[in-house]
Enzyme design. Structure first.
Site, PDB file in Angstrom:
ATOM      1  N   SER A 192      51.644  34.369  35.299  1.00 16.16           N
ATOM      2  CA  SER A 192      50.781  34.694  34.150  1.00 16.16           C
ATOM      3  C   SER A 192      51.576  35.589  33.213  1.00 16.16           C
ATOM      4  CB  SER A 192      49.538  35.451  34.629  1.00 16.16           C
ATOM      5  OG  SER A 192      48.866  36.037  33.535  1.00 16.16           O
ATOM      6  N   TYR A 231      45.895  42.203  39.402  1.00 17.88           N
ATOM      7  CA  TYR A 231      46.250  40.837  39.009  1.00 17.88           C
ATOM      8  C   TYR A 231      47.651  40.814  38.393  1.00 17.88           C
ATOM      9  CZ  TYR A 231      45.922  36.371  36.491  1.00 17.88           C
ATOM     10  OH  TYR A 231      46.149  35.103  36.012  1.00 17.88           O
TER      11      TYR A 231
HETATM   12  P1  NAP Z   1      39.864  29.244  37.945  1.00 15.77           P
HETATM   13  O1  NAP Z   1      39.263  28.362  36.909  1.00 15.77           O
HETATM   14  O2  NAP Z   1      39.191  30.530  38.278  1.00 15.77           O
HETATM   15  O3  NAP Z   1      40.062  28.386  39.279  1.00 15.77           O
HETATM   16  C1  NAP Z   1      40.588  29.008  40.412  1.00 15.77           C
HETATM   17  C2  NAP Z   1      40.887  27.954  41.443  1.00 15.77           C
HETATM   18  O4  NAP Z   1      41.503  28.584  42.568  1.00 15.77           O
HETATM   19  C3  NAP Z   1      39.645  27.251  41.976  1.00 15.77           C
HETATM   20  O5  NAP Z   1      39.972  25.913  42.252  1.00 15.77           O
HETATM   21  C4  NAP Z   1      39.361  28.008  43.280  1.00 15.77           C
HETATM   22  O6  NAP Z   1      38.661  27.210  44.234  1.00 15.77           O
HETATM   23  C5  NAP Z   1      40.773  28.266  43.741  1.00 15.77           C
HETATM   24  N1  NAP Z   1      40.924  29.366  44.682  1.00 15.77           N
HETATM   25  C6  NAP Z   1      40.740  30.689  44.484  1.00 15.77           C
HETATM   26  N2  NAP Z   1      41.023  31.389  45.605  1.00 15.77           N
HETATM   27  C7  NAP Z   1      41.409  30.467  46.528  1.00 15.77           C
HETATM   28  C8  NAP Z   1      41.805  30.547  47.884  1.00 15.77           C
HETATM   29  N3  NAP Z   1      41.883  31.724  48.519  1.00 15.77           N
HETATM   30  N4  NAP Z   1      42.104  29.402  48.538  1.00 15.77           N
HETATM   31  C9  NAP Z   1      42.030  28.202  47.920  1.00 15.77           C
HETATM   32  N5  NAP Z   1      41.654  28.065  46.629  1.00 15.77           N
HETATM   33  C10 NAP Z   1      41.338  29.192  45.952  1.00 15.77           C
HETATM   34  O7  NAP Z   1      41.375  29.646  37.574  1.00 15.77           O
HETATM   35  P2  NAP Z   1      42.381  29.087  36.452  1.00 15.77           P
HETATM   36  O8  NAP Z   1      42.120  29.842  35.206  1.00 15.77           O
HETATM   37  O9  NAP Z   1      42.382  27.622  36.457  1.00 15.77           O
HETATM   38  O10 NAP Z   1      43.745  29.663  37.036  1.00 15.77           O
HETATM   39  C11 NAP Z   1      44.665  28.885  37.788  1.00 15.77           C
HETATM   40  C12 NAP Z   1      45.940  29.695  37.925  1.00 15.77           C
HETATM   41  O11 NAP Z   1      46.442  30.003  36.619  1.00 15.77           O
HETATM   42  C13 NAP Z   1      45.734  31.030  38.635  1.00 15.77           C
HETATM   43  O12 NAP Z   1      46.858  31.318  39.434  1.00 15.77           O
HETATM   44  C14 NAP Z   1      45.662  32.007  37.488  1.00 15.77           C
HETATM   45  O13 NAP Z   1      46.036  33.305  37.860  1.00 15.77           O
HETATM   46  C15 NAP Z   1      46.646  31.400  36.516  1.00 15.77           C
HETATM   47  N6  NAP Z   1      46.452  31.820  35.143  1.00 15.77           N
HETATM   48  C16 NAP Z   1      45.315  31.514  34.469  1.00 15.77           C
HETATM   49  C17 NAP Z   1      45.176  31.960  33.162  1.00 15.77           C
HETATM   50  C18 NAP Z   1      43.946  31.669  32.345  1.00 15.77           C
HETATM   51  O14 NAP Z   1      43.821  32.220  31.247  1.00 15.77           O
HETATM   52  N7  NAP Z   1      43.038  30.824  32.787  1.00 15.77           N
HETATM   53  C19 NAP Z   1      46.176  32.728  32.572  1.00 15.77           C
HETATM   54  C20 NAP Z   1      47.321  33.021  33.298  1.00 15.77           C
HETATM   55  C21 NAP Z   1      47.455  32.547  34.579  1.00 15.77           C
HETATM   56  P3  NAP Z   1      37.012  27.143  44.251  1.00 15.77           P
HETATM   57  O15 NAP Z   1      36.594  26.454  42.979  1.00 15.77           O
HETATM   58  O16 NAP Z   1      36.705  26.342  45.459  1.00 15.77           O
HETATM   59  O17 NAP Z   1      36.534  28.549  44.305  1.00 15.77           O
END
Ligand code: NAP
Length: 248
Positions: free
Chosen positions: A142, A156
């Site tokens: 991130s 985070y």
């Molecule tokens: P999200 O919409 O909150 O989705 C999170 C996903 O991770 C869901 O599929 C959730 O499963 C799964 N998950 C969480 N904890 C888990 C565990 N212990 N074991 C297995 N699965 C788990 O997140 P996102 O925004 O798509 O983010 C994806 C990645 O991108 C993350 O690493 C995040 O830090 C990174 N990121 C996101 C952003 C942003 O702005 N969105 C920015 C920078 C980095 P369930 O649905 O079953 O709970």
């Protein structure tokens, strides 16, 4: 033969878009998730209805034994893995004076331990040192790693800083064994993760002022870069981190 990709946290958000794009590109897709069975089953159906191959793999990737078991299920299904995307992640919001063991462990388990456990299993299958045919590992970091995150996001941000360092170290460790290792640093991407920090509408407003492109990114814009990194078009791209952050 078709390539196999495993994406952690693929039930929604960025992981779900990587899964859909991978299926469109002809990969067999393993979709890991934690709790959201309905959402992941719907994605599997979308992929299989479109003629693709996909399976749902429930596992808490912060748990070493659960990760081992998940990879064994993948072995049984397709017998190999070519690409691992360490995408599962958790965003929490607390001030440092409120930290306790549970709060810090929860974030580091989901974001960092998970990356170690899944990479371990992938290397055991991909590395030429272990009789494998190579592969690609993509770590989702991130921009918080270099900006410190939004308010209350120190755990985070620190966990993502760990991913950046891990990415560099792992690239040195397994590069000569046929495994390319790269990371992506997404910026503000439109997903449910922002519920921990005031919700999507609030972050849309923040993005207008802090993101040079003036908007949040779409999960599909991150997915495109992940699939490019996984592809042969990126055959000499290794140990690097690509920002997908609208210039932020
Ligand atoms: P999200 O919409 O909150 O989705 C999170 C996903 O991770 C869901 O599929 C959730 O499963 C799964 N998950 C969480 N904890 C888990 C565990 N212990 N074991 C297995 N699965 C788990 O997140 P996102 O925004 O798509 O983010 C994806 C990645 O991108 C993350 O690493 C995040 O830090 C990174 N990121 C996101 C952003 C942003 O702005 N969105 C920015 C920078 C980095 P369930 O649905 O079953 O709970």
């Amino acid at each position: 033969m078709k390539k196999t990709i495993l994406i952690t946290g693929a039930s929604r958000g960025i992981g779900a878009q990587i899964a859909l794009l991978a299926a469109q590109q002809g990969y067999r897709v393993g979709l890991n998730y934690l709790r959201n069975t309905e959402a992941v089953n719907a994605l599997v159906k979308t992929i299989t209805d479109g003629g693709g191959e996909a399976i749902a793999l429930q596992a808490d990737v912060g748990n070493s034994a659960a990760v081992k078991n998940m990879f064994e299920r993948l072995d049984k299904q397709w017998g190999k893995i070519d690409v691992l995307v360490n995408n599962a992640g958790l965003l929490t919001n607390f001030r440092v004076e409120d930290v306790d063991e549970f709060k810090i462990e929860e974030v580091f388990r989901a974001n960092v331990y998970s990356t170690y456990f899944c990479s371990r299993e992938a290397i055991l299958r991909m590395s030429q040192r272990h009789g494998g045919h190579g592969g690609s590992i993509i770590n989702i970091s991130s921009v918080a790693a270099r900006l410190g995150g939004l308010g209350g996001g120190s755990a985070y941000a620190a966990s993502k800083g760990a991913i950046d360092s891990f990415n560099l170290a792992l690239a040195k460790e397994v590069g000569a064994e046929g495994i390319r290792v790269n990371a992506i640093r997404p910026g503000l991407i439109r997903t449910t993760i922002h519920e921990a920090q005031g919700g999507l509408e609030h972050i849309e407003q923040v993005a207008k002022s802090v993101v040079p492109l003036g908007r949040m990114g779409a999960p599909s814009e991150v997915a495109q870069v992940a699939l490019w990194l996984a592809s042969d078009a990126a055959s000499y791209v290794h140990g690097t981190t690509i920002d997908v952050a609208g210039g932020r």
